[in-house]
Design an enzyme around this catalytic site. Structure first.
Site, PDB file in Angstrom:
ATOM      1  N   ASP A  17      11.729 -17.302  96.453  1.00 29.53           N
ATOM      2  CA  ASP A  17      11.039 -16.894  97.670  1.00 29.53           C
ATOM      3  C   ASP A  17      12.081 -16.970  98.776  1.00 29.53           C
ATOM      4  O   ASP A  17      12.500 -18.068  99.163  1.00 29.53           O
ATOM      5  CB  ASP A  17       9.863 -17.830  97.952  1.00 29.53           C
ATOM      6  CG  ASP A  17       9.189 -17.574  99.291  1.00 29.53           C
ATOM      7  OD1 ASP A  17       9.656 -16.697 100.050  1.00 29.53           O
ATOM      8  OD2 ASP A  17       8.213 -18.276  99.604  1.00 29.53           O
ATOM      9  N   TYR A  38       6.926  -5.294 110.830  1.00 31.57           N
ATOM     10  CA  TYR A  38       7.987  -4.870 109.923  1.00 31.57           C
ATOM     11  C   TYR A  38       9.112  -4.193 110.703  1.00 31.57           C
ATOM     12  O   TYR A  38      10.297  -4.472 110.482  1.00 31.57           O
ATOM     13  CB  TYR A  38       7.392  -3.918 108.884  1.00 31.57           C
ATOM     14  CG  TYR A  38       8.383  -3.257 107.969  1.00 31.57           C
ATOM     15  CD1 TYR A  38       8.915  -3.933 106.880  1.00 31.57           C
ATOM     16  CD2 TYR A  38       8.763  -1.922 108.164  1.00 31.57           C
ATOM     17  CE1 TYR A  38       9.812  -3.318 106.020  1.00 31.57           C
ATOM     18  CE2 TYR A  38       9.651  -1.297 107.311  1.00 31.57           C
ATOM     19  CZ  TYR A  38      10.177  -2.001 106.238  1.00 31.57           C
ATOM     20  OH  TYR A  38      11.056  -1.378 105.390  1.00 31.57           O
ATOM     21  N   ASN A  73      17.700  -7.448 100.307  1.00 34.36           N
ATOM     22  CA  ASN A  73      16.836  -6.291 100.083  1.00 34.36           C
ATOM     23  C   ASN A  73      15.354  -6.649 100.052  1.00 34.36           C
ATOM     24  O   ASN A  73      14.502  -5.773 100.193  1.00 34.36           O
ATOM     25  CB  ASN A  73      17.246  -5.625  98.759  1.00 34.36           C
ATOM     26  CG  ASN A  73      16.291  -4.560  98.309  1.00 34.36           C
ATOM     27  OD1 ASN A  73      16.214  -3.484  98.887  1.00 34.36           O
ATOM     28  ND2 ASN A  73      15.529  -4.853  97.256  1.00 34.36           N
ATOM     29  N   ASP A 104      14.058 -12.676  92.801  1.00 29.15           N
ATOM     30  CA  ASP A 104      12.771 -12.084  93.128  1.00 29.15           C
ATOM     31  C   ASP A 104      11.662 -13.096  92.865  1.00 29.15           C
ATOM     32  O   ASP A 104      11.855 -14.075  92.134  1.00 29.15           O
ATOM     33  CB  ASP A 104      12.554 -10.826  92.273  1.00 29.15           C
ATOM     34  CG  ASP A 104      11.643  -9.805  92.937  1.00 29.15           C
ATOM     35  OD1 ASP A 104      12.141  -8.719  93.293  1.00 29.15           O
ATOM     36  OD2 ASP A 104      10.440 -10.091  93.114  1.00 29.15           O
TER      37      ASP A 104
END
Length: 259
Positions: free
Chosen positions: A60, A151, A87, A37
């Protein structure tokens, strides 16, 4: 019997939300978790919930060098990679005329390019092992128009990428599946709830089950797909959405006068 005993799982975006909940469940089932993360503080908090064998790596997912470092550190620490769960997500912007190019690119870079980079980085190890599981967290936004054009396009691409990788790498014992959640109560809703405390109640009205989902309900499906119980399952997209995409619930209620 532990369903993921001694398996090594990289979960991107696992400092919070669905990723963090899934990491806890996988750890309870015997897996060693790599929390990947960009949020250092919450990422380090997360590994405290996943056992002493867990590991946090700042990543990243849109950076080739960061992803290569993630895989290198994981292999140095554990020697293998059994599960990758793509995810990590970024969701900003609305319609095509309203979204600017940098925001469009961020959606694509995190949601789609990130999955490509992470998958391509772990695949050589999985091919050598002749085993592996890749789970892609897509969305109902990838299946029908619900706003957030960039998205949604990225998530649709992720579903297609899932199918491509399943077909291309199945012969090596690698299974690739997607999960498309509906509305899930995670931290991303917190700031919206501050502005409008009724927003989730109004969203729930669109669902046949009359409620939104919880991260644990997605984690349970991820556990099944990561385990040997799903040994003949690949190239599939599991839609976990409380019936949202099964039909236009509100329209039916209004037409029959039941609203």
């Amino acid at each position: 019997m532990l369903r993921l005993k001694d398996r090594i799982a990289i979960i991107t975006g696992s400092a919070s939300g669905i990723g963090r909940t899934t990491g806890r469940l996988f750890a309870q089932e015997g897996a060693k978790i790599v929390v990947a993360d960009i949020d250092d503080e919450r990422g380090r908090e997360a590994i405290g919930e996943m056992g002493n064998a867990s590991l946090f790596v700042h990543v990243d997912v849109s950076s080739h060098s960061d992803v290569a470092r993630l895989v290198r550190i994981t292999l140095e620490r554990f020697g293998r990679i059994d599960i990758l769960m793509n995810n990590a997500m970024y969701c900003e912007g609305d319609t095509v005329l309203e979204i600017d190019e940098p925001t469009w690119d961020l959606n694509m870079d995190v949601c789609l390019k990130g999955a490509y980079l992470c998958s391509s980085a772990v695949l050589p190890t999985m091919i050598e092992q002749k085993s592996g599981v890749i789970l892609n967290i897509a969305s109902v936004n990838g299946l029908l128009a619900l706003g957030e054009a960039a998205y949604s396009a990225a998530k649709a691409g992720l579903i297609s990428l899932t199918q491509s990788m399943a077909v291309e790498y199945g012969e090596y014992g690698i299974r690739v599946n997607a999960i498309s959640p509906g509305t899930i109560r995670t931290e991303v809703w917190d700031h919206l709830l501050e502005q409008d405390p009724t927003i989730l109640d109004r969203v729930a009205a669109w669902y046949p089950l009359k409620r939104i989902g919880q991260p644990e309900e997605i984690a349970a499906v991820a556990l099944f797909l990561a385990s040997d119980e799903a040994s003949f399952t690949t190239g599939a997209n599991f839609v976990i959405d409380g019936g949202l995409t099964a039909g236009i619930f509100r329209m039916g209620r209004e037409l029959t006068g039941k609203e």
